[in-house]
Design a protein around this motif. Structure first.
Motif, PDB file in Angstrom:
ATOM      1  N   VAL A  31       4.935   0.541  25.503  1.00 29.72           N
ATOM      2  CA  VAL A  31       5.845  -0.145  24.765  1.00 29.72           C
ATOM      3  C   VAL A  31       6.063   0.506  23.406  1.00 29.72           C
ATOM      4  O   VAL A  31       4.945   0.605  22.706  1.00 29.72           O
ATOM      5  N   GLY A  32       7.083   0.688  22.774  1.00 30.09           N
ATOM      6  CA  GLY A  32       7.164   1.107  21.584  1.00 30.09           C
ATOM      7  C   GLY A  32       7.119   2.803  21.266  1.00 30.09           C
ATOM      8  O   GLY A  32       7.605   3.319  20.176  1.00 30.09           O
ATOM      9  N   ALA A  33       6.634   3.368  22.379  1.00 34.88           N
ATOM     10  CA  ALA A  33       6.452   4.803  22.229  1.00 34.88           C
ATOM     11  C   ALA A  33       7.783   5.648  21.843  1.00 34.88           C
ATOM     12  O   ALA A  33       7.780   6.386  21.028  1.00 34.88           O
ATOM     13  N   GLU A  34       9.017   5.185  22.703  1.00 36.22           N
ATOM     14  CA  GLU A  34      10.202   5.913  22.285  1.00 36.22           C
ATOM     15  C   GLU A  34      10.723   5.558  20.768  1.00 36.22           C
ATOM     16  O   GLU A  34      11.296   6.512  20.289  1.00 36.22           O
ATOM     17  N   ASP A  35      10.429   4.321  20.346  1.00 39.30           N
ATOM     18  CA  ASP A  35      11.027   4.234  19.011  1.00 39.30           C
ATOM     19  C   ASP A  35      10.019   4.868  18.043  1.00 39.30           C
ATOM     20  O   ASP A  35      10.641   5.358  17.037  1.00 39.30           O
TER      21      ASP A  35
END
Length: 319
Positions: free
Chosen positions: A40-44
């Protein structure tokens, strides 16, 4: 809006070379790529890394970003200072040009919205090995009086450069410029042949100077119209008077203030705004300034006014 420290995002020093920035980006892009990292949050984080690289890999965007200085911290509330890019010379008419990925509000506040651009006028035309130089752009501020009278000015521009080691800095150049009478904020002044150098027999590009006005303590400008706030004493507004009005051109005009003039009433001086084929107007906007009541005599004067007038300004508030 929050400040984004692009150097911190990539984990490099502010003096990092082009090669160091590229290496840091590649490492982080692999780490946070959505095809590899499902956390979670890797894409951001991947998007943040891409945005930081889009700025720091580009000589002009990096130099513009560095003008903000090192005093801002990542995550601080941030608003770009007024005219932060004044005198900054660049070769792309839209800093945000060429990027279609999501961009942060911070990025857009500095460089505009991303879109594909076609380059400077004539900059991509090729005839053999002959290239016309890129058009350059810069924003400059002038005095309002210069738009009224025309002027000769010497301006200093900062042009981004990169040395052989990939370090970015700016180099100053000065130009003598003729400011034409009647120019308005937002207009572009074209200096032929003052853009980027051409190749072969291709001529140099042009330099486009976007005009803005220095803040003025007396006048406000709206397009070709100019506004002047005029303080009046209560008796001047009530009884009428005659005042001398200064103009941005340096002259004065005699203006009759009618009896019973209300605050905020606009008085139009036709064609006394910024001159042009269709000149703007100068609007005088009165305001009522109350004198203080510091002495006994001044207090008695106000009490006498109260008795002299049957004036109930708040009757309309009664139910």
């Amino acid at each position: 809006m929050k400040f984004r420290d692009y150097y911190e995002t990539l984990g490099v020093a502010r003096g990092a070379t082009e090669a160091e920035i590229k290496a840091a980006y590649r490492k982080l892009a692999r780490k946070y790529h959505p095809d590899v990292n499902k956390e979670v949050g890797a894409e951001d984080q991947f998007k943040e890394v891409g945005e930081a690289y889009a700025v720091l890999k580009d000589t002009e965007k990096r130099a513009a970003y560095d003008r903000m200085g090192a005093n801002w911290k990542n995550g601080q509330d941030f608003t770009p200072p007024p005219n932060w890019n004044e005198g900054f010379e660049y070769s792309d008419s839209n800093f945000g040009g060429g990027y279609e990925s999501d961009q942060s509000e911070f990025f857009e506040s500095l460089f505009g919205r991303g879109r594909h651009t076609q380059g400077g006028r004539g900059g991509n035309s090729r005839q053999g090995m002959n290239f016309k130089g890129q058009d350059h752009h810069a924003k400059i501020s002038i005095d309002l009086a210069d738009a009224y009278n025309g002027a000769q000015r010497t301006i200093a521009l900062q042009m981004p450069t990169q040395d052989v080691n990939g370090h970015v800095s700016t180099q100053e150049r000065k130009l003598d410029v003729s400011i034409p009478k009647g120019i308005k904020a937002g207009q572009n002044l074209r200096l032929a042949g003052q853009g980027g150098p051409g190749m072969g027999s291709g001529g140099a590009g042009d330099l486009y100077l976007e005009i803005d006005f220095h803040p003025n303590p007396i006048y406000r400008v709206d397009g070709k119209d100019v506004y002047l706030d005029l303080p009046l004493a209560p008796w001047e507004a009530a009884l009428g008077t005659t005042v001398n009005i200064p103009t941005p051109a340096g002259s004065t005009l005699e203006l009759k203030i009618p009896a019973g003039t209300a605050a905020g009433r606009k008085m139009r001086l036709k064609e006394k705004g910024i001159p042009s084929k269709e000149a703007g107007d100068l609007y005088v906007v009165p305001s009522i300034v109350l004198p203080g009541a510091e002495t006994d005599a001044q207090k008695e004067a106000y009490q006498a006014l109260e008795k002299a007038f049957d004036f109930k300004p708040r009757n309309h508030l009664k139910g």
